[in-house]
Design an enzyme around this catalytic site. Sequence first.
Site, PDB file in Angstrom:
ATOM      1  N   GLU A  31      52.153  80.615  52.842  1.00 27.45           N
ATOM      2  CA  GLU A  31      50.802  80.216  52.894  1.00 27.45           C
ATOM      3  C   GLU A  31      50.219  80.642  54.075  1.00 27.45           C
ATOM      4  O   GLU A  31      50.463  80.515  54.805  1.00 27.45           O
ATOM      5  CB  GLU A  31      50.849  78.625  52.773  1.00 27.45           C
ATOM      6  CG  GLU A  31      49.503  77.916  53.064  1.00 27.45           C
ATOM      7  CD  GLU A  31      48.216  78.531  51.857  1.00 27.45           C
ATOM      8  OE1 GLU A  31      48.640  78.599  50.803  1.00 27.45           O
ATOM      9  OE2 GLU A  31      47.369  78.956  52.568  1.00 27.45           O
ATOM     10  N   HIS A  49      42.773  66.042  32.958  1.00 27.01           N
ATOM     11  CA  HIS A  49      41.734  66.478  31.722  1.00 27.01           C
ATOM     12  C   HIS A  49      42.694  65.868  30.775  1.00 27.01           C
ATOM     13  O   HIS A  49      43.716  66.200  30.670  1.00 27.01           O
ATOM     14  CB  HIS A  49      41.311  67.642  31.626  1.00 27.01           C
ATOM     15  CG  HIS A  49      40.229  67.975  32.711  1.00 27.01           C
ATOM     16  ND1 HIS A  49      38.790  67.681  32.567  1.00 27.01           N
ATOM     17  CD2 HIS A  49      40.127  68.876  33.619  1.00 27.01           C
ATOM     18  CE1 HIS A  49      37.995  67.986  33.436  1.00 27.01           C
ATOM     19  NE2 HIS A  49      38.830  68.743  34.200  1.00 27.01           N
ATOM     20  N   ILE A 335      43.731  80.614  37.579  1.00 27.30           N
ATOM     21  CA  ILE A 335      43.964  79.135  37.230  1.00 27.30           C
ATOM     22  C   ILE A 335      42.817  78.224  37.710  1.00 27.30           C
ATOM     23  O   ILE A 335      42.696  77.611  38.594  1.00 27.30           O
ATOM     24  CB  ILE A 335      45.405  78.511  38.059  1.00 27.30           C
ATOM     25  CG1 ILE A 335      46.331  79.601  37.771  1.00 27.30           C
ATOM     26  CG2 ILE A 335      45.671  77.190  37.481  1.00 27.30           C
ATOM     27  CD1 ILE A 335      46.677  79.886  36.432  1.00 27.30           C
ATOM     28  N   SER A 341      45.252  69.952  36.020  1.00 28.57           N
ATOM     29  CA  SER A 341      45.975  69.001  34.962  1.00 28.57           C
ATOM     30  C   SER A 341      46.943  69.489  34.236  1.00 28.57           C
ATOM     31  O   SER A 341      47.896  69.206  33.709  1.00 28.57           O
ATOM     32  CB  SER A 341      44.736  68.812  33.758  1.00 28.57           C
ATOM     33  OG  SER A 341      43.537  68.780  34.420  1.00 28.57           O
TER      34      SER A 341
HETATM   35  C1  LIG Z   1      34.514  72.759  41.562  1.00 29.72           C
HETATM   36  C2  LIG Z   1      35.833  72.725  40.866  1.00 29.72           C
HETATM   37  C3  LIG Z   1      36.283  71.680  40.043  1.00 29.72           C
HETATM   38  C4  LIG Z   1      37.582  71.656  39.601  1.00 29.72           C
HETATM   39  N1  LIG Z   1      37.885  70.487  38.662  1.00 29.72           N
HETATM   40  C5  LIG Z   1      38.982  70.351  38.049  1.00 29.72           C
HETATM   41  C6  LIG Z   1      39.673  69.033  37.528  1.00 29.72           C
HETATM   42  O1  LIG Z   1      38.904  68.029  37.664  1.00 29.72           O
HETATM   43  N2  LIG Z   1      40.809  69.280  36.878  1.00 29.72           N
HETATM   44  C7  LIG Z   1      41.343  70.300  36.993  1.00 29.72           C
HETATM   45  O2  LIG Z   1      42.624  70.103  36.145  1.00 29.72           O
HETATM   46  N3  LIG Z   1      41.233  71.315  37.571  1.00 29.72           N
HETATM   47  C8  LIG Z   1      40.064  71.366  38.040  1.00 29.72           C
HETATM   48  N4  LIG Z   1      39.792  72.501  38.954  1.00 29.72           N
HETATM   49  C9  LIG Z   1      40.635  73.563  39.148  1.00 29.72           C
HETATM   50  C10 LIG Z   1      41.448  73.224  40.154  1.00 29.72           C
HETATM   51  O3  LIG Z   1      41.211  72.945  41.235  1.00 29.72           O
HETATM   52  C11 LIG Z   1      42.633  74.694  39.992  1.00 29.72           C
HETATM   53  O4  LIG Z   1      42.930  75.278  39.131  1.00 29.72           O
HETATM   54  C12 LIG Z   1      43.636  74.464  41.209  1.00 29.72           C
HETATM   55  O5  LIG Z   1      43.356  73.751  42.136  1.00 29.72           O
HETATM   56  C13 LIG Z   1      44.496  75.776  41.370  1.00 29.72           C
HETATM   57  O6  LIG Z   1      45.259  75.835  42.174  1.00 29.72           O
HETATM   58  P1  LIG Z   1      46.099  77.098  42.872  1.00 29.72           P
HETATM   59  O7  LIG Z   1      47.270  76.644  43.572  1.00 29.72           O
HETATM   60  O8  LIG Z   1      45.869  78.172  42.025  1.00 29.72           O
HETATM   61  O9  LIG Z   1      44.830  77.619  44.057  1.00 29.72           O
HETATM   62  P2  LIG Z   1      44.730  77.063  45.460  1.00 29.72           P
HETATM   63  O10 LIG Z   1      44.557  75.724  45.666  1.00 29.72           O
HETATM   64  O11 LIG Z   1      43.335  77.909  45.860  1.00 29.72           O
HETATM   65  O12 LIG Z   1      45.869  77.654  46.151  1.00 29.72           O
HETATM   66  C14 LIG Z   1      46.156  79.087  46.502  1.00 29.72           C
HETATM   67  C15 LIG Z   1      46.984  79.382  48.086  1.00 29.72           C
HETATM   68  O13 LIG Z   1      46.870  80.620  48.229  1.00 29.72           O
HETATM   69  C16 LIG Z   1      46.851  80.984  49.701  1.00 29.72           C
HETATM   70  N5  LIG Z   1      46.621  82.303  49.652  1.00 29.72           N
HETATM   71  C17 LIG Z   1      45.597  83.064  49.389  1.00 29.72           C
HETATM   72  N6  LIG Z   1      45.834  84.414  49.982  1.00 29.72           N
HETATM   73  C18 LIG Z   1      47.012  84.246  50.301  1.00 29.72           C
HETATM   74  C19 LIG Z   1      47.813  85.305  51.113  1.00 29.72           C
HETATM   75  N7  LIG Z   1      47.453  86.594  51.132  1.00 29.72           N
HETATM   76  N8  LIG Z   1      49.010  84.939  51.877  1.00 29.72           N
HETATM   77  C20 LIG Z   1      49.507  83.796  51.723  1.00 29.72           C
HETATM   78  N9  LIG Z   1      48.749  82.858  50.927  1.00 29.72           N
HETATM   79  C21 LIG Z   1      47.453  82.976  50.397  1.00 29.72           C
HETATM   80  C22 LIG Z   1      45.724  80.134  49.614  1.00 29.72           C
HETATM   81  O14 LIG Z   1      45.352  79.709  51.285  1.00 29.72           O
HETATM   82  C23 LIG Z   1      45.770  78.890  48.915  1.00 29.72           C
HETATM   83  O15 LIG Z   1      46.287  77.846  49.534  1.00 29.72           O
HETATM   84  C24 LIG Z   1      38.450  72.528  39.422  1.00 29.72           C
HETATM   85  C25 LIG Z   1      38.163  73.615  40.494  1.00 29.72           C
HETATM   86  C26 LIG Z   1      36.981  73.526  41.093  1.00 29.72           C
HETATM   87  C27 LIG Z   1      36.395  74.834  41.971  1.00 29.72           C
END
Ligand SMILES: Cc1cc2nc3c(=O)[nH]c(=O)nc-3n(C[C@H](O)[C@H](O)[C@H](O)COP(=O)(O)OP(=O)(O)OC[C@H]3O[C@@H](n4cnc5c(N)ncnc54)[C@H](O)[C@@H]3O)c2cc1C
Length: 481
Positions: A31, A49, A335, A341
């Site tokens: 991370e 959801h 994603i 969800s």
């Molecule tokens: C406004 C909003 C409302 C939402 N509401 C909902 C909801 O109510 N219900 C629902 O199901 N979903 C919801 N979502 C979607 C949900 O939040 C996301 O699908 C989910 O958080 C995605 O998680 P992730 O782990 O893919 O991304 P992230 O949480 O962004 O994690 C990616 C990680 O990768 C790391 N990273 C990036 N580049 C590098 C690198 N070069 N080296 C090392 N690490 C790196 C980042 O620092 C980060 O920590 C919402 C999203 C938004 C923006």
Amino acid sequence: MYDVAVIGAGIIGTFIARELSRYDLNIVLIEKDTDIGNGTTKANSAIVHAGYDAEPGTLKAKLNFLGNPMFDRVCEELDVPFERIGSLAVATNEEEMKNIQRLYERGLKNGTPDIKILSREEVREKEEGISEEVIGALYAPTAGIVSPFELAVALAENAGDNGVEIKLESKVTNIQRVENGYCISMGEEILEAKYVINCAGVYAGEINEMVATKSFEIYPRRGQYNILDKSAGNIVSHVIFQAPTKLGKGVLVTPTVHGNLLVGPDAEDIDDRENTATTIERIEYIRRVSKKITSKIHFGTTITSFSGLRARPSTGDFIIEESKEAKGFINVGGIESPGLSAAPAIADYTIDILKEIGGGLKKKEGFIASRKPVLRFMELNDGEKAELIKKDGRYGRVICRCENITEGEIVDIINRNAGARTVDAVKRRARPGMGRCQGGFCGPRVMEILARELEKDIKEIVKDSSDSYILTGETKQNKLA
Ligand SMILES: Cc1cc2nc3c(=O)[nH]c(=O)nc-3n(C[C@H](O)[C@H](O)[C@H](O)COP(=O)(O)OP(=O)(O)OC[C@H]3O[C@@H](n4cnc5c(N)ncnc54)[C@H](O)[C@@H]3O)c2cc1C
């Protein structure tokens, strides 16, 4: 050489790492930030959801359907707050009622359980404070609310307890093919892994392009929120959406698992993947539009505003597949909602891909499914409190007066696997600073505890990112007794 490197410790990377830790594998979770869940995972609507919204036949629909029922078990195992409070998508005119009907039909195709269209009177039976304008709603009893960053932290902690190595402040800067796998550079530091799983959120496209030509793009779309203090937390008792329009899903109003009220988000396409600022125009827009749901919200009780970035994929659906050009490199990108969800099911789906390309995986003995429960002092009865204070005096010292958080709780969350290293990391895990004063009183005391527990100079304690320093020098001595 590691067997698997998971890049990105958001809800997706942490879920995958935790589920992979059931197998006999040497795993590293990488991370770039100072904490787990510090990207989109910490700033969203926190809704699990029910699953009627996604286009039938898409991965979003399938994995939301599978993911939703998995929350009860994992949240119980990991002691994370989760409540199945149900959702209402409300309509204020006949045109919106047609959209509600379309959502209902889509929900039936997606297999969403127990959904029902409610009349004006039935909506009022569920939500007294709903706007007079509301004429009907789609009710989905299986929708829930969760604490997404606490869940990501708990998953990482549990993955760590099961042998996953966690590397924070390790930004992946380059990936190269080597014999039998990949060489991953994080600045000066390098490591090798047979398989790589790209869960880098809004940066998933950039990570993919380190090993392959561009096959998808991720566009950031910002959503802003207001969060109100606990006096507003019972204005509604369900997640309340507006009927979707051509402009999108609209603003929602929901209680949070900690008893606050959340209002938002809007939707704004932006270019900068780090721009999580809030703007007065957008916040005013959210406040105005929320009145369609209820006029009972007094925004004077707002404690803060924040925004998160949706990882909108060029393909329109989640991208979960082995790269066609890079064997053993799995993209888990795009994603956006309902990614939270769907997260438990996304983890299983990804692991199935890994099993297929790796020729199966062997379960290991002794997987620990639960983590050490989190002691929430204020939830104990008087007898339990007295007993605990007798054992450990730090539980008798209240550090955060707004949320009533004790020193004992803060010390505990610092000293766990994937423990807190920054002031905001403490705030997200144990809640000092989440109340009305937003850390005005407890912030310096949290810094002192962090410095003491981590054996650091207090000037090295940052708010959140590694350059978000708080202190530059000493003016007087003020050590916590
Ligand atoms: C406004 C909003 C409302 C939402 N509401 C909902 C909801 O109510 N219900 C629902 O199901 N979903 C919801 N979502 C979607 C949900 O939040 C996301 O699908 C989910 O958080 C995605 O998680 P992730 O782990 O893919 O991304 P992230 O949480 O962004 O994690 C990616 C990680 O990768 C790391 N990273 C990036 N580049 C590098 C690198 N070069 N080296 C090392 N690490 C790196 C980042 O620092 C980060 O920590 C919402 C999203 C938004 C923006």
